[in-house]
Design a protein around this motif. Structure first.
Motif, PDB file in Angstrom:
ATOM      1  N   THR A  39       0.847  -1.193   0.000  1.00  0.00           N
ATOM      2  CA  THR A  39       0.000   0.000   0.000  1.00  0.00           C
ATOM      3  C   THR A  39       0.876   1.235   0.000  1.00  0.00           C
ATOM      4  O   THR A  39       1.773   1.365   0.831  1.00  0.00           O
ATOM      5  N   VAL A  40       0.600   2.127  -0.947  1.00  0.00           N
ATOM      6  CA  VAL A  40       1.266   3.425  -1.009  1.00  0.00           C
ATOM      7  C   VAL A  40       0.222   4.470  -0.622  1.00  0.00           C
ATOM      8  O   VAL A  40      -0.835   4.565  -1.256  1.00  0.00           O
ATOM      9  N   THR A  41       0.499   5.215   0.430  1.00  0.00           N
ATOM     10  CA  THR A  41      -0.403   6.279   0.877  1.00  0.00           C
ATOM     11  C   THR A  41      -0.026   7.558   0.154  1.00  0.00           C
ATOM     12  O   THR A  41       1.132   7.976   0.176  1.00  0.00           O
ATOM     13  N   LEU A  42      -1.008   8.159  -0.514  1.00  0.00           N
ATOM     14  CA  LEU A  42      -0.772   9.389  -1.265  1.00  0.00           C
ATOM     15  C   LEU A  42      -0.604  10.575  -0.319  1.00  0.00           C
ATOM     16  O   LEU A  42      -1.079  10.536   0.831  1.00  0.00           O
ATOM     17  N   PRO A  43       0.050  11.652  -0.771  1.00  0.00           N
ATOM     18  CA  PRO A  43       0.243  12.836   0.076  1.00  0.00           C
ATOM     19  C   PRO A  43      -1.095  13.381   0.589  1.00  0.00           C
ATOM     20  O   PRO A  43      -2.084  13.402  -0.137  1.00  0.00           O
ATOM     21  N   ALA A  44      -1.100  13.855   1.829  1.00  0.00           N
ATOM     22  CA  ALA A  44      -2.337  14.311   2.485  1.00  0.00           C
ATOM     23  C   ALA A  44      -2.808  15.671   1.996  1.00  0.00           C
ATOM     24  O   ALA A  44      -4.006  15.925   1.940  1.00  0.00           O
ATOM     25  N   THR A  45      -1.910  16.564   1.641  1.00  0.00           N
ATOM     26  CA  THR A  45      -2.312  17.916   1.241  1.00  0.00           C
ATOM     27  C   THR A  45      -1.612  18.285  -0.069  1.00  0.00           C
ATOM     28  O   THR A  45      -0.758  19.180  -0.101  1.00  0.00           O
ATOM     29  N   PRO A  46      -2.000  17.611  -1.168  1.00  0.00           N
ATOM     30  CA  PRO A  46      -1.329  17.889  -2.433  1.00  0.00           C
ATOM     31  C   PRO A  46      -1.747  19.231  -3.028  1.00  0.00           C
ATOM     32  O   PRO A  46      -2.840  19.739  -2.750  1.00  0.00           O
ATOM     33  N   ASP A  47      -0.871  19.792  -3.835  1.00  0.00           N
ATOM     34  CA  ASP A  47      -1.172  20.975  -4.630  1.00  0.00           C
ATOM     35  C   ASP A  47      -1.472  20.525  -6.049  1.00  0.00           C
ATOM     36  O   ASP A  47      -0.979  19.480  -6.513  1.00  0.00           O
ATOM     37  N   ILE A  48      -2.248  21.307  -6.777  1.00  0.00           N
ATOM     38  CA  ILE A  48      -2.550  20.985  -8.173  1.00  0.00           C
ATOM     39  C   ILE A  48      -1.235  20.817  -8.932  1.00  0.00           C
ATOM     40  O   ILE A  48      -0.331  21.642  -8.815  1.00  0.00           O
ATOM     41  N   GLY A  49      -1.137  19.713  -9.663  1.00  0.00           N
ATOM     42  CA  GLY A  49       0.062  19.407 -10.440  1.00  0.00           C
ATOM     43  C   GLY A  49       1.030  18.478  -9.741  1.00  0.00           C
ATOM     44  O   GLY A  49       1.933  17.935 -10.375  1.00  0.00           O
ATOM     45  N   ASP A  50       0.868  18.291  -8.423  1.00  0.00           N
ATOM     46  CA  ASP A  50       1.725  17.320  -7.736  1.00  0.00           C
ATOM     47  C   ASP A  50       1.489  15.946  -8.344  1.00  0.00           C
ATOM     48  O   ASP A  50       0.386  15.640  -8.826  1.00  0.00           O
ATOM     49  N   ASN A  51       2.499  15.109  -8.321  1.00  0.00           N
ATOM     50  CA  ASN A  51       2.359  13.797  -8.945  1.00  0.00           C
ATOM     51  C   ASN A  51       3.138  12.738  -8.191  1.00  0.00           C
ATOM     52  O   ASN A  51       4.077  13.038  -7.456  1.00  0.00           O
ATOM     53  N   VAL A  52       2.710  11.496  -8.386  1.00  0.00           N
ATOM     54  CA  VAL A  52       3.389  10.322  -7.851  1.00  0.00           C
ATOM     55  C   VAL A  52       3.456   9.314  -8.992  1.00  0.00           C
ATOM     56  O   VAL A  52       2.423   8.892  -9.520  1.00  0.00           O
ATOM     57  N   THR A  53       4.671   8.962  -9.383  1.00  0.00           N
ATOM     58  CA  THR A  53       4.881   8.019 -10.477  1.00  0.00           C
ATOM     59  C   THR A  53       5.275   6.670  -9.891  1.00  0.00           C
ATOM     60  O   THR A  53       6.045   6.599  -8.937  1.00  0.00           O
ATOM     61  N   PHE A  54       4.727   5.597 -10.474  1.00  0.00           N
ATOM     62  CA  PHE A  54       5.066   4.263  -9.983  1.00  0.00           C
ATOM     63  C   PHE A  54       5.307   3.306 -11.138  1.00  0.00           C
ATOM     64  O   PHE A  54       4.779   3.477 -12.232  1.00  0.00           O
ATOM     65  N   VAL A  55       6.122   2.306 -10.866  1.00  0.00           N
ATOM     66  CA  VAL A  55       6.392   1.215 -11.796  1.00  0.00           C
ATOM     67  C   VAL A  55       6.306  -0.086 -11.011  1.00  0.00           C
ATOM     68  O   VAL A  55       6.851  -0.196  -9.910  1.00  0.00           O
ATOM     69  N   ASP A  56       5.608  -1.067 -11.575  1.00  0.00           N
ATOM     70  CA  ASP A  56       5.539  -2.416 -11.007  1.00  0.00           C
ATOM     71  C   ASP A  56       6.907  -3.068 -11.207  1.00  0.00           C
ATOM     72  O   ASP A  56       7.171  -3.687 -12.225  1.00  0.00           O
ATOM     73  N   TYR A  57       7.771  -2.900 -10.238  1.00  0.00           N
ATOM     74  CA  TYR A  57       9.194  -3.272 -10.316  1.00  0.00           C
ATOM     75  C   TYR A  57       9.422  -4.731 -10.688  1.00  0.00           C
ATOM     76  O   TYR A  57      10.238  -5.038 -11.556  1.00  0.00           O
ATOM     77  N   ALA A  58       8.706  -5.649 -10.045  1.00  0.00           N
ATOM     78  CA  ALA A  58       8.911  -7.082 -10.277  1.00  0.00           C
ATOM     79  C   ALA A  58       7.906  -7.664 -11.265  1.00  0.00           C
ATOM     80  O   ALA A  58       7.951  -8.849 -11.570  1.00  0.00           O
ATOM     81  N   GLY A  59       6.985  -6.835 -11.756  1.00  0.00           N
ATOM     82  CA  GLY A  59       5.970  -7.317 -12.695  1.00  0.00           C
ATOM     83  C   GLY A  59       4.955  -8.245 -12.050  1.00  0.00           C
ATOM     84  O   GLY A  59       4.434  -9.141 -12.696  1.00  0.00           O
ATOM     85  N   THR A  60       4.661  -8.021 -10.758  1.00  0.00           N
ATOM     86  CA  THR A  60       3.795  -8.948 -10.020  1.00  0.00           C
ATOM     87  C   THR A  60       2.488  -8.331  -9.507  1.00  0.00           C
ATOM     88  O   THR A  60       1.780  -8.972  -8.735  1.00  0.00           O
ATOM     89  N   CYS A  61       2.157  -7.125  -9.938  1.00  0.00           N
ATOM     90  CA  CYS A  61       0.917  -6.498  -9.447  1.00  0.00           C
ATOM     91  C   CYS A  61      -0.326  -7.305  -9.831  1.00  0.00           C
ATOM     92  O   CYS A  61      -1.348  -7.203  -9.152  1.00  0.00           O
ATOM     93  N   GLY A  62      -0.250  -8.091 -10.879  1.00  0.00           N
ATOM     94  CA  GLY A  62      -1.387  -8.923 -11.255  1.00  0.00           C
ATOM     95  C   GLY A  62      -1.661 -10.025 -10.256  1.00  0.00           C
ATOM     96  O   GLY A  62      -2.780 -10.523 -10.149  1.00  0.00           O
TER      97      GLY A  62
END
Length: 108
Positions: A39-62
């Protein structure tokens, strides 16, 4: 860092995690779910344009999903956490404001 500058590129710092993680604005995360759901918890007080990029590192999200805890904000206009259960997923969540919250975009 929001996007790439015109005519150039930028280098992002990436972190790798296989445990639950609280993200900060403009994070770039390799998430390894090979041992179980993360579980990745997103930022609590983001500003417009803030971003979080992710990659399924091991290819196991399925097999073992990646869950984004919305942390009080909407995701795609819904008051629901986002469950990523697609092998080799890679996306960026971009904060659009209170009306629709985090939107799914291309990898930045």
């Amino acid at each position: 860092q929001n996007g790439l500058p015109i005519g150039g590129s930028t280098t992002y710092s990436w972190i790798t995690t296989n445990t639950n993680y609280t993200s900060v604005s403009n994070d770039h995360i390799f998430v390894d779910t090979s041992a179980g759901t993360v579980t990745v918890t997103l930022p609590a007080t983001p500003d417009i344009g803030d971003n979080v990029t992710f990659v399924d590192y091991a290819g196991t999200c399925g097999t073992n999903p990646l869950v984004f805890n919305r942390n009080g904000e909407l995701i795609m206009g819904l008051a629901e956490d986002l469950v990523v259960d697609v092998f080799n997923a890679a996306n960026t969540l971009i904060y659009s404001g209170a009306t629709y919250g985090w939107k799914i975009g291309a990898v930045l």
